[in-house]
Design an enzyme around this catalytic site. Structure first.
Site: not given
Length: 526
Positions: A215, A447, A473
């Site tokens: 991320s 995602d 994710h």
């Protein structure tokens, strides 16, 4: 026998140093804003090193995001760690000033059980926009076993216990940026390599290093390889949001696509009904969601939108879609059905605090368990934006969550004139046109954040999308769903385990090649 003794020697030196740093941190926790005195630590480090050297002389034969989803990652509500033993490092506060020599204490973790002494690789796991509780036993542990790697993880500056100041007022946040964080990683990488060399009684030796992140920390992983290619053999950038986006309408559009037509229509209807009820009886409808304190309507609608997005982001689409579609078919009250989901799953299972959406709360400058929300919003409002605004057509979230809402939040929480210079960020790093090398990009097909990542492969920058119904994710790290946590990121619960396995094999192949090239050249990079 000799190998076991070697490990024992290594561990004694490491244990002494670890205990020293822990004790020191407890006594200095109240003095983070002052300059850190180096004299005593230097003396103790000499003692620790001397102890290790003495042991070597005695044996002369011996020549490795839950904050709200708008902050991208969740914490491990059912965490399983390889280690949560805290270690500490003296970090430079401002890497870009030749005159400011202040330092602060930065927390890190290490796990050496899989380390192939002395020449195994070192896997650096980058801490992201939240408190770091240790090194998780996810798929990176599998990779560490395979490659005989040491695992080390550095907590991001300001987050968790790594705050340079006792107050998070806006003026004190000026050193919170991705640029400073990257330099933190570079400094720590050098420190750790040198300390390892000291423990192994050697000098000027470099282990092969590989960098990992997911991320926002995935973006840091890619950017670290871009800016410091001489310090790493390569990097894995999982669900890496390398593209700063001002109006991130693609986020909401992906939620609709991941939900499918039937579920999407129900979510849109719920938004419309809530908007209507809010106009006539605002306090009553907010109370239905236990969100009475969210006085600003935009905060309330952001909370509701994130509650839905979380299910798709973290690989649990059925958690939200099944009960809502069933409620629709049964003619039940959809707002009540959604409120039940929000309270039981988003607030309950995921543990998201309603107050973390309250701008009054975000303005608090004391350090507390929800400080990560204020800190990440500062990075959002100054660097990357990712404003999750409602698309002009076919939106799921309320149109009240628009650009003005975000800009007003930035000024209200941090002061007049605060806004993200997205163009400057993308100019500095390259966005999805990043010109680095030996970076692996991975994304989950469901995602919504993948639209801020690099999804197309280019020479020396392989990119893979893991496709399945519940691939969200960082699926390559944590499997499916990402939450609740599964040991070693097992892919057995993914709707397409083979898709996850194939991408993981490609990751391993790239790592094997790039690490071997480092070894062949005798360096920690190439």
């Amino acid at each position: 026998m000799l190998h076991d003794t070697y490990i024992l020697i290594f561990e004694v030196g490491r244990l002494y140093t670890s205990l020293h740093f822990q004790k020191e941190t407890q006594t200095e926790a109240q003095a983070r804003e002052s300059r850190v005195s180096m004299t005593m630590r230097q003396k103790d480090w000499v003692i620790a090193t001397a102890l290790t050297l003495l042991l070597f002389v005695s044996f002369p034969a011996f020549s490795y995001g839950l904050v709200p989803p708008r902050t991208l990652l969740n914490k491990l509500s059912e965490s399983k760690y390889l280690t949560n033993q805290e270690l500490w490092f003296d970090q430079t506060l401002d890497h870009f000033s030749p005159y400011d020599h202040r330092q602060f204490r930065q927390r890190y973790y290490e796990f050496l059980d899989y380390f192939r002494i002395p020449d195994g690789p070192i896997f650096l796991l980058i801490g992201g926009e939240g408190t770091s509780h240790g090194i998780a036993n996810d798929y990176l542990a599998v990779l560490a076993k395979k490659f005989g790697a040491a695992l080390v993880s550095l907590e991001h500056r300001y987050y968790g216990k790594s705050s340079p100041f006792n107050s998070l007022e806006t003026e004190n946040l000026k050193y919170l940026s991705s640029k400073q964080a990257l330099s933190d990683l570079a400094g720590f990488r050098q420190y750790y390599q040198e300390s390892l060399n000291a423990k192994l009684n050697r000098t000027k030796i470099e282990n092969p290093w590989f960098i990992f992140g997911g991320s926002y920390s995935g973006a840091l992983s890619a950017w670290f390889r871009l800016k410091f290619p001489h310090l790493t053999c390569g990097s894995l950038a999982s669900s890496a949001v390398v593209l700063a986006v001002y109006n991130f309408t693609e986020f909401d559009q992906q939620i609709g696509e991941s939900a499918g037509p039937e579920c999407k229509a129900v979510l849109q209807e719920i938004t419309q009904v809530v908007e209507q009820k809010l106009a006539s009886s605002g306090s009553e409808v907010k109370a239905t969601f236990d969100a009475d304190d969210l006085e600003i309507d935009g905060d309330f609608f952001y909370y509701l939108a994130d509650a839905a997005a979380t299910a798709f982001q973290y690989g649990n689409p059925d958690k939200v879609c099944v009960p809502l579609v069933e409620a629709k078919k049964a003619g039940e009250d959809l707002v009540d059905a959604y409120a039940k989901y929000v309270k039981e799953y988003y607030s309950g299972t995921f543990g998201v605090s309603v107050q973390s959406y309250d701008q009054k709360y975000l303005k608090r400058t004391d350090i507390n368990e929800d400080s990560s929300s204020r800190l990440w919003w500062f990075q959002v409002c100054t660097e990357v934006a990712y404003f999750q605004v409602a698309p002009s057509n076919d939106s799921i979230r309320s149109s009240k969550v628009d650009t003005k809402y975000h800009l007003d939040l930035c000024e209200n929480v941090f002061g007049k004139g605060t806004f993200p210079d997205v163009d400057a960020t993308n100019l500095y790093y390259g966005g999805t046109k990043i010109a680095g090398s030996k970076i692996i990009f991975t994304n989950g097909s469901q995602d919504p954040w993948r639209h801020a990542s690099k999804q197309t492969s280019s020479p020396d920058l392989p990119s893979y999308v893991v496709s399945c119904y519940n691939c969200g994710h960082c699926s390559d790290y944590r499997g499916c769903p990402q939450a609740p946590f599964t040991i070693e990121g097992s892919e057995k619960n993914c709707t397409s385990p083979d898709a996850v396995h194939k991408v993981r094999q490609k990751i391993s192949d790239h790592m094997d090649l790039w690490l071997s090239e480092c070894v062949e050249t005798g360096s920690s990079f190439i």
